[in-house]
Design an enzyme around this catalytic site. Structure first.
Site, PDB file in Angstrom:
ATOM      1  N   ASP A  82     -49.282  77.332  -9.986  1.00  0.00           N
ATOM      2  CA  ASP A  82     -48.630  76.437  -9.185  1.00  0.00           C
ATOM      3  C   ASP A  82     -47.327  75.523  -8.404  1.00  0.00           C
ATOM      4  O   ASP A  82     -46.402  77.163  -8.100  1.00  0.00           O
ATOM      5  CB  ASP A  82     -47.968  75.912 -11.127  1.00  0.00           C
ATOM      6  CG  ASP A  82     -47.157  74.562 -11.439  1.00  0.00           C
ATOM      7  OD1 ASP A  82     -47.740  73.317 -10.885  1.00  0.00           O
ATOM      8  OD2 ASP A  82     -45.767  73.911 -11.802  1.00  0.00           O
ATOM      9  N   HIS A  83     -47.512  74.997  -7.787  1.00  0.00           N
ATOM     10  CA  HIS A  83     -46.435  74.476  -6.907  1.00  0.00           C
ATOM     11  C   HIS A  83     -46.228  76.164  -5.681  1.00  0.00           C
ATOM     12  O   HIS A  83     -45.556  76.747  -5.259  1.00  0.00           O
ATOM     13  CB  HIS A  83     -45.030  74.257  -7.529  1.00  0.00           C
ATOM     14  CG  HIS A  83     -44.936  72.780  -7.476  1.00  0.00           C
ATOM     15  ND1 HIS A  83     -45.447  72.043  -7.285  1.00  0.00           N
ATOM     16  CD2 HIS A  83     -44.665  73.109  -9.188  1.00  0.00           C
ATOM     17  CE1 HIS A  83     -45.093  71.138  -7.754  1.00  0.00           C
ATOM     18  NE2 HIS A  83     -44.971  71.275  -9.368  1.00  0.00           N
ATOM     19  N   ASP A 104     -48.268  73.564  -2.055  1.00  0.00           N
ATOM     20  CA  ASP A 104     -47.729  72.087  -2.445  1.00  0.00           C
ATOM     21  C   ASP A 104     -46.932  72.296  -0.282  1.00  0.00           C
ATOM     22  O   ASP A 104     -45.547  73.220  -0.496  1.00  0.00           O
ATOM     23  CB  ASP A 104     -46.977  72.717  -3.884  1.00  0.00           C
ATOM     24  CG  ASP A 104     -46.148  70.871  -2.925  1.00  0.00           C
ATOM     25  OD1 ASP A 104     -45.949  70.189  -2.690  1.00  0.00           O
ATOM     26  OD2 ASP A 104     -44.581  71.417  -4.043  1.00  0.00           O
ATOM     27  N   HIS A 180     -39.969  66.313 -12.131  1.00  0.00           N
ATOM     28  CA  HIS A 180     -39.599  67.386 -12.670  1.00  0.00           C
ATOM     29  C   HIS A 180     -38.549  66.927 -13.746  1.00  0.00           C
ATOM     30  O   HIS A 180     -37.303  66.801 -13.417  1.00  0.00           O
ATOM     31  CB  HIS A 180     -39.507  69.268 -12.507  1.00  0.00           C
ATOM     32  CG  HIS A 180     -40.949  68.991 -11.462  1.00  0.00           C
ATOM     33  ND1 HIS A 180     -41.550  68.658  -9.564  1.00  0.00           N
ATOM     34  CD2 HIS A 180     -42.140  69.352 -11.489  1.00  0.00           C
ATOM     35  CE1 HIS A 180     -42.254  69.195  -9.402  1.00  0.00           C
ATOM     36  NE2 HIS A 180     -43.000  69.351 -10.305  1.00  0.00           N
TER      37      HIS A 180
HETATM   38  C1  PGH Z   1     -44.593  70.142 -13.899  1.00  0.00           C
HETATM   39  C2  PGH Z   1     -43.965  70.345 -15.266  1.00  0.00           C
HETATM   40  N1  PGH Z   1     -45.085  71.033 -12.932  1.00  0.00           N
HETATM   41  O1  PGH Z   1     -45.428  71.936 -12.053  1.00  0.00           O
HETATM   42  O2  PGH Z   1     -44.987  69.294 -12.832  1.00  0.00           O
HETATM   43  O3  PGH Z   1     -43.379  69.087 -15.448  1.00  0.00           O
HETATM   44  O4  PGH Z   1     -40.965  69.206 -15.357  1.00  0.00           O
HETATM   45  O5  PGH Z   1     -42.464  67.397 -16.406  1.00  0.00           O
HETATM   46  O6  PGH Z   1     -42.523  69.551 -17.382  1.00  0.00           O
HETATM   47  P1  PGH Z   1     -42.377  69.205 -16.508  1.00  0.00           P
HETATM   48 ZN    ZN Z   2     -44.699  70.129 -10.896  1.00  0.00          ZN
HETATM   49 CA    CA Z   3     -43.799  68.731  -3.624  1.00  0.00          CA
END
Ligand code: PGH
Ligand code: ZN
Ligand code: CA
Length: 307
Positions: A82-83, A104, A180
């Site tokens: 993720d990211h 990202d 987020h």
């Molecule tokens: C998110 C999580 N992770 O990549 O996008 O978002 O903070 O809303 O859980 P939240």
């Molecule tokens: Zn995110």
């Molecule tokens: Ca971004």
């Protein structure tokens, strides 16, 4: 079963109009809470780690735990980065058996974002690994990365179409008004669903909603009852989330809701039993609280029974 990639779970979701939950984990208890809920609901699930989680726990531990979870579960499980901000993080994830990665670079100029996405596709696709990229900027705080309110900008649908065609990515995260964290909206929650629909039409690939946590009032109340001080929290309500799923969202990212559930569970245990110091008596109920939260999310996404 082994780990699978995004296409395996998201193309089916897009065809049938539901979404697959993508849940962040940093340790064994949260991972087990997520996977137990998915198995019970017979729902496919994406478990994901940020670069920050990898720094915290070590990628070898995180990848091994996810692999074992997938071997034991009879539902499809994706292990996703993720990211991922840097090519190095992506390459590390590939080396450790992640079946999906996000690059990202949405805070960089368009051409750089595109060049990086192309590069990641070239590395990942020969290994059967899927790629997610992001366009536009989310407000709020990403793990390690702050994006100021002023820097927020929503996705341009035409640009999204061109980006997807040129890059060959498998899934796109378009910024449509979420952020987020636990403080997403000051007034009435609103997402740009029309813009999302245009992105779906012009890209033709599964779309990802970041910053999708619901931040339930009940969990905030529970945390505050047992000593937290969280005020003004607001998430994405289920009806708006479901509009987004109807408009092309196939992957829903949830981290904050799990953090809230886990820590509220811990706070409750300490309050209920001040003499407790057996770790299992604290983390066990917190794991259960994560499982209950994930079960509720799966219900809202419509992915139960689709595993
Ligand atoms: C998110 C999580 N992770 O990549 O996008 O978002 O903070 O809303 O859980 P939240
Ligand atoms: Zn995110
Ligand atoms: Ca971004």
């Amino acid at each position: 079963m082994g780990l699978v990639n995004l296409n395996r779970v998201l193309l089916k979701a897009r065809e049938h109009g539901y979404a697959v939950g993508a849940f962040n984990f940093v340790d064994m208890e949260v991972l087990q809470g997520i996977v137990d809920a998915a198995v019970e609901a017979h729902a496919p699930v994406i478990v994901q780690t940020t670069e920050g989680a990898i720094e915290y726990a070590g990628i070898a531990y995180l990848a091994a735990m996810a692999r074992i979870a997938a071997e034991r579960a009879d539902v499809d499980i994706v292990l996703h980065l993720d990211h991922g901000k840097h090519l190095e993080a992506v390459m590390l994830a590939l080396r450790y058996g992640y079946t999906s990665v996000m690059i990202d670079a949405s805070d960089r100029p368009y051409e750089e974002n595109l060049a990086l996405a192309k590069e990641v596709v070239k590395l990942a696709h020969p290994l059967g690994v899927s790629v997610e990229a992001e366009l536009g900027r989310l407000r709020g705080i990403e793990d390690n990365v702050r994006v100021g309110e002023a820097g927020a900008s929503l996705v341009d649908p035409e640009q999204a179409g061109a980006f997807v065609r040129a890059s060959g990515i498998d899934a796109l995260a378009p910024a449509i008004g979420t952020s987020h964290g636990a403080f997403k909206f000051k007034g009435t929650p609103r997402l740009d669903i029309d813009r999302l629909r245009r992105v779906a039409d012009l890209t033709g690939i599964p779309l990802v909603l970041h910053g999708a946590s619901s931040v339930p009032a009940k969990v905030i109340e529970k945390a505050n009852r047992y000593g937290a001080r969280i005020e003004g929290a607001a998430g994405v309500p289920d009806d708006i989330l479901q509009q987004a799923i109807g408009a092309g969202i196939c992957k829903v990212n949830t981290d904050t809701d799990l953090r809230l559930a886990f820590t509220a569970g811990i706070r409750e245990r300490f309050a209920a039993e001040p003499g407790v110091f057996d770790i299992r008596h604290i983390l066990g109920p917190a794991r259960q609280a994560v499982k209950d939260m994930v079960a509720g999310r799966i219900g809202a996404f419509g992915s139960a029974g689709r595993g």
